[in-house]
Motif scaffolding. Structure first.
Motif, PDB file in Angstrom:
ATOM      1  N   LEU A  91      68.020  82.960 128.818  1.00 27.97           N
ATOM      2  CA  LEU A  91      67.845  82.070 127.669  1.00 27.97           C
ATOM      3  C   LEU A  91      66.575  82.395 126.881  1.00 27.97           C
ATOM      4  O   LEU A  91      66.459  82.017 125.715  1.00 27.97           O
ATOM      5  N   TRP A  92      65.638  83.072 127.525  1.00 26.05           N
ATOM      6  CA  TRP A  92      64.316  83.227 126.924  1.00 26.05           C
ATOM      7  C   TRP A  92      64.314  83.886 125.541  1.00 26.05           C
ATOM      8  O   TRP A  92      63.584  83.421 124.656  1.00 26.05           O
ATOM      9  N   PRO A  93      65.062  84.960 125.269  1.00 23.74           N
ATOM     10  CA  PRO A  93      64.981  85.567 123.931  1.00 23.74           C
ATOM     11  C   PRO A  93      65.280  84.588 122.795  1.00 23.74           C
ATOM     12  O   PRO A  93      64.637  84.640 121.747  1.00 23.74           O
TER      13      PRO A  93
ATOM     14  N   ALA B 282      62.576  83.426 119.929  1.00 15.87           N
ATOM     15  CA  ALA B 282      62.862  83.513 118.493  1.00 15.87           C
ATOM     16  C   ALA B 282      62.545  82.186 117.812  1.00 15.87           C
ATOM     17  O   ALA B 282      61.973  82.159 116.715  1.00 15.87           O
ATOM     18  N   GLU B 283      62.888  81.080 118.454  1.00 14.56           N
ATOM     19  CA  GLU B 283      62.573  79.760 117.897  1.00 14.56           C
ATOM     20  C   GLU B 283      61.067  79.538 117.873  1.00 14.56           C
ATOM     21  O   GLU B 283      60.530  78.985 116.919  1.00 14.56           O
ATOM     22  N   GLN B 284      60.392  79.991 118.915  1.00 12.69           N
ATOM     23  CA  GLN B 284      58.946  79.857 118.986  1.00 12.69           C
ATOM     24  C   GLN B 284      58.292  80.630 117.848  1.00 12.69           C
ATOM     25  O   GLN B 284      57.412  80.117 117.166  1.00 12.69           O
ATOM     26  N   LEU B 285      58.739  81.828 117.613  1.00 13.08           N
ATOM     27  CA  LEU B 285      58.189  82.657 116.545  1.00 13.08           C
ATOM     28  C   LEU B 285      58.413  81.997 115.191  1.00 13.08           C
ATOM     29  O   LEU B 285      57.517  81.944 114.348  1.00 13.08           O
ATOM     30  N   ALA B 286      59.593  81.458 114.973  1.00 12.21           N
ATOM     31  CA  ALA B 286      59.902  80.803 113.702  1.00 12.21           C
ATOM     32  C   ALA B 286      59.081  79.533 113.510  1.00 12.21           C
ATOM     33  O   ALA B 286      58.716  79.189 112.380  1.00 12.21           O
TER      34      ALA B 286
END
Length: 149
Positions: A78-80, A84-88
């Motif tokens: 699930l991490w990727p 991606a949400e964290q980066l956004a």
């Protein structure tokens, strides 16, 4: 470990799923947050913050939890999407594509989809690296050695 976006932002699907899976596997194994924290070598506060959504966690956290909880790699899988949400959501990384950056002039921004812009940015980086590497060593005697025995 990075913080989640402000509480006014709705939690995203991948983050909610990651948190739910983490809590489900931890309780299934009969572990408290403190017991899991000790086994994965993170603080209890970190485990609690990730489960509650106050923090995203990290890839290392996901892998260690998978190992301890014997999830078969579910959290790392699930991490990727979470990353991606964290980066956004991480406003410190600057504007997203198409957003206006009031701090910089329009000429300074480049479209990362434009190959020529990418090549130009790489060339600039090479030039900067060359300048840093070409700086002369400071003159004068070397600093005294620490207590040698």
């Amino acid at each position: 470990m990075d913080r989640t976006p402000a509480s006014s932002a709705a939690p995203s699907a991948a983050s909610r799923q990651f948190r739910a899976e983490l809590r489900r596997w931890r309780t299934r194994r009969g572990l408290t947050q403190r017991a899991l924290a000790e086994r994965v070598r993170f603080s209890r506060e970190t485990v609690a913050a990730v489960e509650s959504g106050r923090r995203f966690g990290s890839p290392e956290f996901a892998v260690r939890c998978d190992e301890v909880l014997a999830t078969g790699g579910r959290l790392a899988e699930l991490w990727p999407q979470v990353a991606a949400e964290q980066l956004a959501a991480d406003g410190r990384r600057g504007p997203r594509l198409g957003e206006v950056d009031p701090a910089g002039p329009p000429a300074a921004r480049r479209d990362p989809r434009d190959p020529q812009a990418v090549v130009a940015a790489i060339d600039e980086l090479r030039e900067l690296i060359g300048q840093v590497l070409a700086q002369p060593e400071p003159e004068g005697p070397p600093p005294p050695a620490a207590n040698r025995r």
